[in-house]
Design a protein around this motif. Structure first.
Motif, PDB file in Angstrom:
ATOM      1  N   GLU A 144       8.260  -2.564  -6.257  1.00 20.34           N
ATOM      2  CA  GLU A 144       8.971  -1.670  -5.345  1.00 20.34           C
ATOM      3  C   GLU A 144      10.043  -2.402  -4.535  1.00 20.34           C
ATOM      4  OE1 GLU A 144       9.782   2.102  -4.012  1.00 20.34           O
ATOM      5  OE2 GLU A 144       8.246   1.545  -5.475  1.00 20.34           O
ATOM      6  N   CYS A 145       9.657  -3.553  -3.923  1.00 15.97           N
ATOM      7  CA  CYS A 145      10.603  -4.241  -3.022  1.00 15.97           C
ATOM      8  C   CYS A 145      11.025  -5.615  -3.529  1.00 15.97           C
ATOM      9  CB  CYS A 145      10.006  -4.377  -1.620  1.00 15.97           C
ATOM     10  SG  CYS A 145       8.634  -5.560  -1.514  1.00 15.97           S
ATOM     11  N   ASP A 146      10.508  -6.012  -4.706  1.00 17.15           N
ATOM     12  CA  ASP A 146      10.865  -7.300  -5.331  1.00 17.15           C
ATOM     13  C   ASP A 146      10.400  -8.518  -4.536  1.00 17.15           C
ATOM     14  OD1 ASP A 146      12.002  -6.253  -7.643  1.00 17.15           O
ATOM     15  OD2 ASP A 146      13.968  -6.022  -6.695  1.00 17.15           O
ATOM     16  N   SER A 147       9.386  -8.333  -3.670  1.00 16.33           N
ATOM     17  CA  SER A 147       8.831  -9.494  -2.957  1.00 16.33           C
ATOM     18  C   SER A 147       7.981 -10.300  -3.929  1.00 16.33           C
ATOM     19  CB  SER A 147       7.977  -9.041  -1.776  1.00 16.33           C
ATOM     20  OG  SER A 147       8.764  -8.404  -0.810  1.00 16.33           O
ATOM     21  N   PRO A 148       8.171 -11.615  -3.973  1.00 17.34           N
ATOM     22  CA  PRO A 148       7.403 -12.440  -4.916  1.00 17.34           C
ATOM     23  C   PRO A 148       5.992 -12.726  -4.399  1.00 17.34           C
ATOM     24  CG  PRO A 148       8.867 -13.810  -3.641  1.00 17.34           C
ATOM     25  CD  PRO A 148       9.157 -12.394  -3.218  1.00 17.34           C
ATOM     26  N   ASP A 149       5.147 -13.249  -5.284  1.00 13.44           N
ATOM     27  CA  ASP A 149       3.821 -13.753  -4.936  1.00 13.44           C
ATOM     28  C   ASP A 149       2.926 -12.685  -4.314  1.00 13.44           C
ATOM     29  OD1 ASP A 149       2.134 -16.004  -5.114  1.00 13.44           O
ATOM     30  OD2 ASP A 149       2.333 -16.383  -2.966  1.00 13.44           O
ATOM     31  N   GLN A 150       2.937 -11.476  -4.902  1.00 11.41           N
ATOM     32  CA  GLN A 150       2.092 -10.377  -4.419  1.00 11.41           C
ATOM     33  C   GLN A 150       0.930 -10.142  -5.388  1.00 11.41           C
ATOM     34  OE1 GLN A 150       2.637  -9.042  -1.338  1.00 11.41           O
ATOM     35  NE2 GLN A 150       4.167 -10.689  -1.351  1.00 11.41           N
ATOM     36  N   TYR A 151      -0.196  -9.718  -4.810  1.00 15.41           N
ATOM     37  CA  TYR A 151      -1.378  -9.468  -5.636  1.00 15.41           C
ATOM     38  C   TYR A 151      -1.212  -8.210  -6.481  1.00 15.41           C
ATOM     39  CZ  TYR A 151      -4.094 -13.131  -3.359  1.00 15.41           C
ATOM     40  OH  TYR A 151      -4.563 -14.340  -2.931  1.00 15.41           O
ATOM     41  N   GLY A 152      -2.156  -8.045  -7.415  1.00 13.50           N
ATOM     42  CA  GLY A 152      -2.031  -6.991  -8.412  1.00 13.50           C
ATOM     43  C   GLY A 152      -2.453  -5.608  -7.988  1.00 13.50           C
ATOM     44  N   ASP A 153      -2.752  -5.381  -6.695  1.00 18.31           N
ATOM     45  CA  ASP A 153      -3.135  -4.040  -6.286  1.00 18.31           C
ATOM     46  C   ASP A 153      -2.229  -3.460  -5.203  1.00 18.31           C
ATOM     47  OD1 ASP A 153      -3.979  -5.824  -4.399  1.00 18.31           O
ATOM     48  OD2 ASP A 153      -6.042  -5.111  -4.296  1.00 18.31           O
ATOM     49  N   ASN A 154      -1.701  -4.324  -4.326  1.00 17.28           N
ATOM     50  CA  ASN A 154      -0.789  -3.807  -3.311  1.00 17.28           C
ATOM     51  C   ASN A 154       0.107  -4.926  -2.792  1.00 17.28           C
ATOM     52  OD1 ASN A 154      -3.282  -4.729  -1.638  1.00 17.28           O
ATOM     53  ND2 ASN A 154      -1.653  -4.494  -0.116  1.00 17.28           N
ATOM     54  N   CYS A 155       1.239  -4.517  -2.251  1.00 14.37           N
ATOM     55  CA  CYS A 155       2.209  -5.472  -1.714  1.00 14.37           C
ATOM     56  C   CYS A 155       1.971  -5.648  -0.226  1.00 14.37           C
ATOM     57  CB  CYS A 155       3.630  -4.969  -1.974  1.00 14.37           C
ATOM     58  SG  CYS A 155       4.911  -6.046  -1.274  1.00 14.37           S
ATOM     59  N   GLU A 156       1.814  -6.886   0.209  1.00 16.43           N
ATOM     60  CA  GLU A 156       1.583  -7.168   1.625  1.00 16.43           C
ATOM     61  C   GLU A 156       2.867  -7.076   2.442  1.00 16.43           C
ATOM     62  OE1 GLU A 156      -0.272 -10.994   1.669  1.00 16.43           O
ATOM     63  OE2 GLU A 156      -2.253 -10.186   1.169  1.00 16.43           O
ATOM     64  N   VAL A 157       4.017  -6.966   1.756  1.00 14.43           N
ATOM     65  CA  VAL A 157       5.302  -6.878   2.452  1.00 14.43           C
ATOM     66  C   VAL A 157       5.677  -5.430   2.731  1.00 14.43           C
ATOM     67  CG1 VAL A 157       7.769  -7.416   2.350  1.00 14.43           C
ATOM     68  CG2 VAL A 157       6.088  -9.046   1.460  1.00 14.43           C
ATOM     69  N   CYS A 158       5.685  -4.596   1.695  1.00  9.86           N
ATOM     70  CA  CYS A 158       6.111  -3.203   1.891  1.00  9.86           C
ATOM     71  C   CYS A 158       4.952  -2.217   1.915  1.00  9.86           C
ATOM     72  CB  CYS A 158       7.110  -2.792   0.811  1.00  9.86           C
ATOM     73  SG  CYS A 158       6.394  -2.637  -0.855  1.00  9.86           S
ATOM     74  N   GLY A 159       3.735  -2.682   1.574  1.00  6.71           N
ATOM     75  CA  GLY A 159       2.560  -1.828   1.647  1.00  6.71           C
ATOM     76  C   GLY A 159       2.330  -0.930   0.452  1.00  6.71           C
ATOM     77  N   THR A 160       3.169  -1.013  -0.553  1.00  2.00           N
ATOM     78  CA  THR A 160       3.030  -0.164  -1.743  1.00  2.00           C
ATOM     79  C   THR A 160       1.781  -0.545  -2.538  1.00  2.00           C
ATOM     80  OG1 THR A 160       5.427   0.077  -1.928  1.00  2.00           O
ATOM     81  CG2 THR A 160       4.134   0.530  -3.915  1.00  2.00           C
ATOM     82  N   THR A 161       1.053   0.470  -3.013  1.00  2.00           N
ATOM     83  CA  THR A 161      -0.065   0.229  -3.928  1.00  2.00           C
ATOM     84  C   THR A 161       0.407   0.532  -5.348  1.00  2.00           C
ATOM     85  OG1 THR A 161      -0.891   2.483  -3.625  1.00  2.00           O
ATOM     86  CG2 THR A 161      -1.799   0.785  -2.187  1.00  2.00           C
ATOM     87  N   TYR A 162      -0.149  -0.188  -6.309  1.00  3.24           N
ATOM     88  CA  TYR A 162       0.292  -0.043  -7.696  1.00  3.24           C
ATOM     89  C   TYR A 162      -0.773  -0.622  -8.610  1.00  3.24           C
ATOM     90  CZ  TYR A 162       1.766  -4.647  -5.988  1.00  3.24           C
ATOM     91  OH  TYR A 162       1.799  -5.865  -5.377  1.00  3.24           O
ATOM     92  N   ASP A 163      -0.584  -0.456  -9.905  1.00  2.00           N
ATOM     93  CA  ASP A 163      -1.455  -1.081 -10.897  1.00  2.00           C
ATOM     94  C   ASP A 163      -0.937  -2.483 -11.188  1.00  2.00           C
ATOM     95  OD1 ASP A 163      -3.091   1.156 -11.182  1.00  2.00           O
ATOM     96  OD2 ASP A 163      -1.733   2.046 -12.668  1.00  2.00           O
ATOM     97  N   ALA A 164      -1.867  -3.376 -11.541  1.00  7.50           N
ATOM     98  CA  ALA A 164      -1.471  -4.757 -11.835  1.00  7.50           C
ATOM     99  C   ALA A 164      -0.460  -4.820 -12.978  1.00  7.50           C
ATOM    100  CB  ALA A 164      -2.701  -5.587 -12.167  1.00  7.50           C
ATOM    101  N   THR A 165      -0.546  -3.866 -13.873  1.00  7.21           N
ATOM    102  CA  THR A 165       0.382  -3.853 -15.011  1.00  7.21           C
ATOM    103  C   THR A 165       1.814  -3.526 -14.584  1.00  7.21           C
ATOM    104  OG1 THR A 165      -0.283  -1.555 -15.417  1.00  7.21           O
ATOM    105  CG2 THR A 165      -1.373  -3.267 -16.720  1.00  7.21           C
ATOM    106  N   ASP A 166       1.987  -3.030 -13.350  1.00  7.64           N
ATOM    107  CA  ASP A 166       3.329  -2.711 -12.854  1.00  7.64           C
ATOM    108  C   ASP A 166       4.045  -3.935 -12.288  1.00  7.64           C
ATOM    109  OD1 ASP A 166       2.973  -0.037 -13.482  1.00  7.64           O
ATOM    110  OD2 ASP A 166       2.098   0.432 -11.526  1.00  7.64           O
ATOM    111  N   LEU A 167       3.305  -5.022 -12.018  1.00  4.21           N
ATOM    112  CA  LEU A 167       3.908  -6.222 -11.451  1.00  4.21           C
ATOM    113  C   LEU A 167       4.978  -6.802 -12.377  1.00  4.21           C
ATOM    114  CD1 LEU A 167       0.952  -8.344 -10.000  1.00  4.21           C
ATOM    115  CD2 LEU A 167       2.853  -7.385  -8.698  1.00  4.21           C
ATOM    116  N   LYS A 168       6.002  -7.336 -11.785  1.00  8.81           N
ATOM    117  CA  LYS A 168       7.010  -8.058 -12.558  1.00  8.81           C
ATOM    118  C   LYS A 168       6.605  -9.525 -12.643  1.00  8.81           C
ATOM    119  CE  LYS A 168      10.750  -5.115 -10.731  1.00  8.81           C
ATOM    120  NZ  LYS A 168      12.020  -5.130  -9.947  1.00  8.81           N
ATOM    121  N   ASP A 169       6.837 -10.130 -13.773  1.00  8.43           N
ATOM    122  CA  ASP A 169       6.536 -11.555 -13.996  1.00  8.43           C
ATOM    123  C   ASP A 169       5.123 -11.922 -13.543  1.00  8.43           C
ATOM    124  OD1 ASP A 169       9.221 -11.955 -14.871  1.00  8.43           O
ATOM    125  OD2 ASP A 169       9.855 -12.111 -12.771  1.00  8.43           O
ATOM    126  N   PRO A 170       4.104 -11.238 -14.046  1.00  9.66           N
ATOM    127  CA  PRO A 170       2.738 -11.526 -13.592  1.00  9.66           C
ATOM    128  C   PRO A 170       2.216 -12.850 -14.143  1.00  9.66           C
ATOM    129  CG  PRO A 170       2.690  -9.985 -15.419  1.00  9.66           C
ATOM    130  CD  PRO A 170       4.141 -10.185 -15.078  1.00  9.66           C
TER     131      PRO A 170
END
Length: 699
Positions: A144-170
């Motif tokens: 969502e916000c392109d913040s790096p080093d985020q876990y596979g369930d939610n972003c600690e920067v923008c708060g978005t929840t998502y599936d791990a498969t949605d992560l970029k460059d996992p």
């Protein structure tokens, strides 16, 4: 009498307890103690959350079985909770027979009712570790916000929840390998079927704080999704029952059996107490038809609201069990205004804190900060020291230490037969109703403010009456006893009010007050014609050096594992050698005295009753000191240049009491007050903790 079951969130059996965890357990324990003190039947249970991939991997890394790993951690957790006076009625584990039975029963009921379905899921798979990756073992760039080093369930920067498969460059956090997609059959709980039930449930009967209910509304608007309740082998947990025999084993996702652990721990306690006077009926608390006869409350952190206020009540309703009466969320702990930091030494383990500071200091400080709101609280270490020293030592304990000496020495510990300040005591007694309500509503900070207002009234009363001055006058014996008796009665009320927060101090106060009961109802019975025991120090002041040592130890304890082993060397290091030489040189220059010489000097704890300027003397202050004798002593000290008299009134100081009286121009000095420093550059009076007992001899 209300019948109440209380739980705290289950700590994960994969690490130590730290101060952030303790916010919740201290909050819950205070609430439980307060409700018990008000006469309700309250049962407090908890357990270690003992399943999941993380525990399996930790055990593997430690070269032990998962069962050995969780047993060791459970023992550590229980030891830490005990240090902080967390009084569980039962502390169990989710890796238990009771939890297995209830997890399977709930699953089967949900399945029989058509709430369980299956579908193939594409998951990230670690090709090196040969296992499917839980969300927390995958990191990448937020979609969502392109913040790096985020876990596979939610972003600690923008708060978005998502599936791990949605992560970029996992990448896998276990091996750093790039995960691959792999398909597996998974089992799902149909949460959307319960949407209307949950909308009603989250807004009814004040089950949730308003801010929590509002947050859940955002999830309803986004749309609820079916919940994946299964995990693939290898996995440490319970197998899902009744799966096809020709398919790979499936395991319950840890978040299915973790909240079931509340039921399991309670059932374990019911079985332990069966046939005793304390017997408990499991169905009375958990059967659906008994929902309004008993109460069940969960205390949790705000980060796990989703599981406790959506999945958990839906699971219970779908499997024909009662739902919680209330779910109470709290915020996170900040230290010195920031997130806890390992490098700054503010990521503090419970064990490390307890090695340096009394746990009741932290219980009180947390209580003074906690409210019924979902707000982060800040442990400001400077404020922590000042608040504990000011409130508990300077206000509460000081009431007893200032008054008990007169009663024990002059009246054999007997309090007056009548209360000469009934209006004051009635006012403080009535305040107990507000304090009790504040405790029940989890407004602990309000309760602490009310209690300290009562303490202020007591100290103002003592300062106005000045029993130390009255004691010098003829014919005032009864008035001195009456004043001190009022003070002791107020101190007793304060102990009643603080008992849920400070159980150890309260028990020690019981011994001093010669009482067995300090329940809330006992505050209505004043102590008249009652005998107290000799006052002993109840609480020491916090010293800055202790906080500094705790912070330094926290830095060390969190880096020990990475530190190289110490080298065995028979020769001292250069620094040590130099230090030893210096010490030896200094020792040769000392003009030693014998112990018999030291023993000739008598030094006592003295309470500064009065301190005044001496007219006509530029260097002197005149002290009136209570040193535990029948009458106060008059002492002159040449420290006027460095102190104003009001700075020293009510302090505890050291007085040399066996010096020959010295006749001076301004009167007779009957001792010496100890200070440090140089008369030309600055003198500092040596002061003692308020808990030191007046008249005690220093040795």
């Amino acid at each position: 009498m209300r019948e109440i079951l209380v739980t705290s969130a289950l700590p994960y059996a994969n690490g130590y307890i730290h101060l952030g965890h303790l916010v919740e357990y201290i909050q819950t324990d205070i609430w439980v103690r307060a409700m018990k003190a008000q006469g309700h039947q309250v049962t407090y249970v908890c357990a270690d959350d003992a399943h999941g991939t993380a525990i399996m991997l930790k055990a593997e890394a430690n070269g032990v079985t998962p069962e050995e790993q969780i047993a060791s951690v459970k023992a550590s957790h229980e030891a830490d909770f005990s240090k902080f006076l967390i009084n569980f009625d039962n502390y169990h584990s989710t890796h238990s027979e009771e939890n297995k039975q209830f997890s399977e029963l709930i699953y089967r009921r949900l399945n029989d009712a058509g709430h369980i379905s299956t579908k193939d899921v594409e998951q990230l798979f670690d090709p090196e570790k040969q296992l499917f990756l839980a969300d927390r073992f995958v990191k990448g760039t937020c979609p969502e916000c392109d913040s790096p080093d985020q876990y596979g369930d939610n972003c600690e920067v923008c708060g978005t929840t998502y599936d791990a498969t949605d992560l970029k460059d996992p990448h896998s956090t276990l091996s750093n390998a790039t995960p691959v997609l792999k398909t597996s059959k998974h089992y799902f709980f149909d949460l959307p079927e319960f949407e209307q039930f949950l909308k009603d449930w989250t807004r009814s009967d004040n089950r949730l704080q308003t801010s929590v209910a509002n947050k859940l509304q955002e999830w309803f608007e986004a749309g609820l999704a079916s919940w994946d309740i299964s995990r693939d082998a290898p996995y440490f947990g319970f197998q899902i029952p009744d799966t096809p025999s020709d398919e790979p084993d499936k395991y319950f996702y840890v978040w299915l059996d973790a909240p079931v652990g509340y039921m399991a721990s309670f059932k374990n306690l019911c079985d332990k107490r069966a046939g005793t006077e304390q017997a408990l009926d499991f169905d009375r608390y958990w059967a659906q038809e008994n929902e309004h006869k008993t109460e069940v409350y969960h205390f949790i952190g705000k980060d796990i609201v989703y599981f406790h206020a959506l999945f958990w009540p839906a699971m219970l309703a779908g499997s024909e069990y009662r739902t919680p009466t209330g779910v109470f969320a709290h915020g996170f702990l900040m230290v010195n205004g920031e997130k806890m930091s390992k490098s700054r030494g503010t990521f503090i383990k419970a064990e490390t804190y307890a090695e340096h500071l009394h746990p009741e200091y932290l219980r009180y400080y947390f209580a003074s900060k906690l409210s019924d709101k979902v707000e982060d609280i800040n442990l400001d270490l400077e404020d922590f020291m000042q608040k504990v020293n000011s409130d508990l030592v300077g206000k509460v304990v000081n009431i007893a230490s200032r008054s008990a000496g007169f009663l024990v020495k002059k009246y054999d510990g007997m309090l007056s037969e009548v209360c000469v300040e009934s209006e004051l005591l009635e006012d403080i007694t009535k305040t107990g109703d507000e304090i009790a309500a504040a405790y029940e509503n989890r407004e602990f900070s309000r309760a602490m403010r009310l209690i300290m207002q009562c303490a202020d009234k007591a100290n103002e009363y003592i300062d106005a009456k000045k029993p130390w001055s009255l004691a010098k006058l003829e014919g005032t014996e009864q008035e001195v006893q009456d004043v001190c008796s009022v003070a002791i009665n107020i101190f007793r009320q304060l102990m009643v009010y603080l008992a849920p927060v400070l159980p150890e101090l309260t028990n020690n106060a019981k011994e001093f007050l010669n009482l067995d009961d300090l329940s809330f109802s006992s505050r209505n019975e004043w102590l008249l014609g009652h005998k107290i025991n000799k006052f002993k120090p109840l609480m020491q002041r916090i010293e800055e050096k202790d906080i500094e040592a705790m912070v330094e130890d926290s830095k060390a304890s969190l880096t020990q594992a990475d530190a190289p082993a110490a080298t065995d060397n028979s020769k001292p290091a250069a620094k040590d050698k130099a230090s030893a030489t210096a010490a030896s040189t200094d020792a040769e220059q000392i003009d030693y005295i014998g112990i018999e010489d030291f023993a000739k000097v008598e030094m006592k704890v003295a309470h500064v009753l009065e301190c005044n300027h001496v007219e006509g003397a530029d260097k002197l202050l005149q002290f009136t000191l209570d040193v535990g004798e029948d009458k106060p002593r008059n002492v002159f000290s040449g420290i006027r240049k460095f102190y104003e008299p009001e700075q020293l009134i009510n302090k505890k100081v050291i007085c040399v009491t066996n010096l020959a009286p010295r006749k001076m121009k301004f009167g007779v000095s009957e001792g010496m007050v100890l200070s440090t420093g140089e008369p030309k550059t600055g003198l500092t009076i040596v002061t003692l903790p308020d808990a030191c007992v007046v008249g005690d001899v220093l040795a």
